[in-house]
Scaffold this active site. Structure first.
Site, PDB file in Angstrom:
ATOM      1  N   GLN A 138      65.562  26.618  94.162  1.00 61.89           N
ATOM      2  CA  GLN A 138      65.098  26.683  95.701  1.00 61.89           C
ATOM      3  C   GLN A 138      63.933  27.527  96.173  1.00 61.89           C
ATOM      4  OE1 GLN A 138      69.197  27.695  97.267  1.00 61.89           O
ATOM      5  NE2 GLN A 138      67.910  28.704  98.818  1.00 61.89           N
ATOM      6  N   GLN A 190      67.966  23.590 107.038  1.00 60.61           N
ATOM      7  CA  GLN A 190      69.014  23.660 105.897  1.00 60.61           C
ATOM      8  C   GLN A 190      70.377  23.023 106.528  1.00 60.61           C
ATOM      9  OE1 GLN A 190      69.559  26.686 102.597  1.00 60.61           O
ATOM     10  NE2 GLN A 190      71.298  27.164 104.222  1.00 60.61           N
ATOM     11  N   HIS A 223      76.627  36.802 107.459  1.00 57.68           N
ATOM     12  CA  HIS A 223      77.508  36.229 106.345  1.00 57.68           C
ATOM     13  C   HIS A 223      79.029  36.607 106.608  1.00 57.68           C
ATOM     14  CE1 HIS A 223      73.865  36.843 103.809  1.00 57.68           C
ATOM     15  NE2 HIS A 223      74.028  35.360 103.518  1.00 57.68           N
ATOM     16  N   LEU A 264      74.778  40.610 101.390  1.00 53.46           N
ATOM     17  CA  LEU A 264      75.504  40.211 102.549  1.00 53.46           C
ATOM     18  C   LEU A 264      75.214  41.147 103.718  1.00 53.46           C
ATOM     19  CD1 LEU A 264      78.904  39.376 100.842  1.00 53.46           C
ATOM     20  CD2 LEU A 264      76.930  37.877 101.261  1.00 53.46           C
ATOM     21  N   MET A 323      69.475  38.747 111.565  1.00 53.10           N
ATOM     22  CA  MET A 323      69.754  39.129 110.432  1.00 53.10           C
ATOM     23  C   MET A 323      69.468  38.323 109.240  1.00 53.10           C
ATOM     24  SD  MET A 323      73.389  41.353 110.911  1.00 53.10           S
ATOM     25  CE  MET A 323      73.248  42.511 112.305  1.00 53.10           C
ATOM     26  N   SER A 368      68.714  38.644 104.508  1.00 55.51           N
ATOM     27  CA  SER A 368      69.107  39.489 103.330  1.00 55.51           C
ATOM     28  C   SER A 368      67.517  39.696 103.000  1.00 55.51           C
ATOM     29  CB  SER A 368      69.512  38.568 102.350  1.00 55.51           C
ATOM     30  OG  SER A 368      70.820  38.064 102.619  1.00 55.51           O
ATOM     31  N   GLY A 421      74.723  29.116 108.520  1.00 56.06           N
ATOM     32  CA  GLY A 421      74.416  30.025 109.722  1.00 56.06           C
ATOM     33  C   GLY A 421      73.245  29.160 110.215  1.00 56.06           C
TER      34      GLY A 421
HETATM   35  O1  PAF Z   1      71.333  29.824 102.563  1.00 52.72           O
HETATM   36  C1  PAF Z   1      71.433  30.364 101.558  1.00 52.72           C
HETATM   37  O2  PAF Z   1      71.967  31.532 101.293  1.00 52.72           O
HETATM   38  C2  PAF Z   1      71.318  29.338 100.419  1.00 52.72           C
HETATM   39  O3  PAF Z   1      70.254  28.682 100.603  1.00 52.72           O
HETATM   40  C3  PAF Z   1      72.368  28.581 100.033  1.00 52.72           C
HETATM   41  C4  PAF Z   1      72.995  27.720 101.044  1.00 52.72           C
HETATM   42  C5  PAF Z   1      73.614  29.540  99.462  1.00 52.72           C
HETATM   43  C6  PAF Z   1      72.275  27.778  98.751  1.00 52.72           C
HETATM   44  O4  PAF Z   1      71.645  28.395  97.549  1.00 52.72           O
END
Ligand code: PAF
Length: 284
Positions: free
Chosen positions: A61, A153, A37, A33, A184, A186, A147
């Site tokens: 994914q 997405q 986040h 995080l 930012m 991860s 975000g």
């Molecule tokens: O954006 C993300 O961190 C991921 O794609 C999510 C939405 C948590 C789905 O795994």
């Protein structure tokens, strides 16, 4: 904060909360995080009675096994951060609990996934849609927070919410940036100090493109962005697009729209980063 590992336990907890009239805000994450986040979590805490965060590195994914293996993991630190923003529940399921067997489900989003992230990461959005739908069913949130950095997405999740009639409000917050402008992410944790310095070039070329929207054609701007990044060590452009933020489709005449999205994906060393700027054309 209560940590819950099993989907059934989470479902029981949120059902009881909903029955007692509490509103639920949900922030799905893959952990490691950062302030982006935390901004979503603070908003969720402010706008709802109860905040639920999930940390789950969703294997289906990832279209690149190294990206999955090397995705930053920092659960202890994440728990401390979640406590600092008064998150109520953390859902951290095991992969086998979410996918007891290989998921046969496939989502298809037509044109929306034929470009940018969908085009360059085959299967990515089907994996995102699968896990987000599962989590929406388990958490039953009143509001779900995402975000803007993952702009495409957000458009995909908006489509799932509409097509599958999820009874929730989708909330999107602007990208949080480091002092030098780097979005930012991860994945920034995987950059070495040299790569970290170079990564700011993604933001710089977005600014360069923004400054030329009124004076150059889309093709000229794309060339300029590619040329600028060719000169930067360790940075390899995957795509730069000027898109309609409603449809995510490439734009040919920028001035025909009130707003455009400047979207970029590039490798910095071995790390793939994305970023975008939403530009109101009346303001530039
Ligand atoms: O954006 C993300 O961190 C991921 O794609 C999510 C939405 C948590 C789905 O795994």
């Amino acid at each position: 904060m209560e940590v819950i590992e099993k989907g059934n336990s989470l479902r029981a907890v949120v059902q009881a909360l909903r029955c007692s009239g509490k509103s639920i805000g949900f922030v799905p994450t893959m952990g490691a995080l950062h302030e982006g986040h935390l901004q979503l979590l603070r908003a969720a805490a402010q706008e709802n009675d109860i905040t639920v965060c999930s940390i789950f590195i969703n294997p289906i994914q990832f279209n690149n096994s190294d990206d999955y293996k090397l995705y930053p993991r920092a659960l202890e630190q994440d728990i401390a951060l979640l406590n600092s923003v008064a998150c109520d529940y953390l859902f951290v399921p095991e992969v086998l609990d979410i996918y007891p067997e290989q998921s046969p489900l496939r989502f298809s989003f037509g044109e929306l996934e034929g470009v940018m992230e969908g085009k360059h990461r085959p299967g990515h959005f089907s994996g995102v849609a699968t896990v987000v739908s599962k989590f929406f069913n388990l958490v039953q949130p009143h509001r779900a927070y995402f975000g803007q950095k993952d702009l495409q997405q957000v458009a995909i999740v908006r489509q799932i919410v509409q097509a599958l009639s999820f009874d929730l409000e989708l909330v999107c917050y602007p990208t949080v940036r480091e002092q030098d402008g780097l979005a930012m992410s991860s994945r920034n944790k995987r950059l070495d100090p040299e790569q970290r310095k170079l990564a700011v070039n993604l933001y710089k070329v977005l600014q360069l493109a923004k400054a030329q929207l009124h004076s150059k054609s889309v093709a000229e701007i794309k060339e300029e962005v590619a040329r600028a990044l060719q000169q930067v060590d360790q940075v390899k452009l995957e795509y730069f697009e000027i898109a309609n933020p409603k449809t995510m489709q490439p734009v040919t005449d920028v001035l025909a729209l009130p707003e455009v999205a400047l979207c970029i994906a590039a490798y910095v060393g071995p790390v793939r980063l994305i970023d975008n700027l939403l530009v109101n054309l009346k303001e530039v």
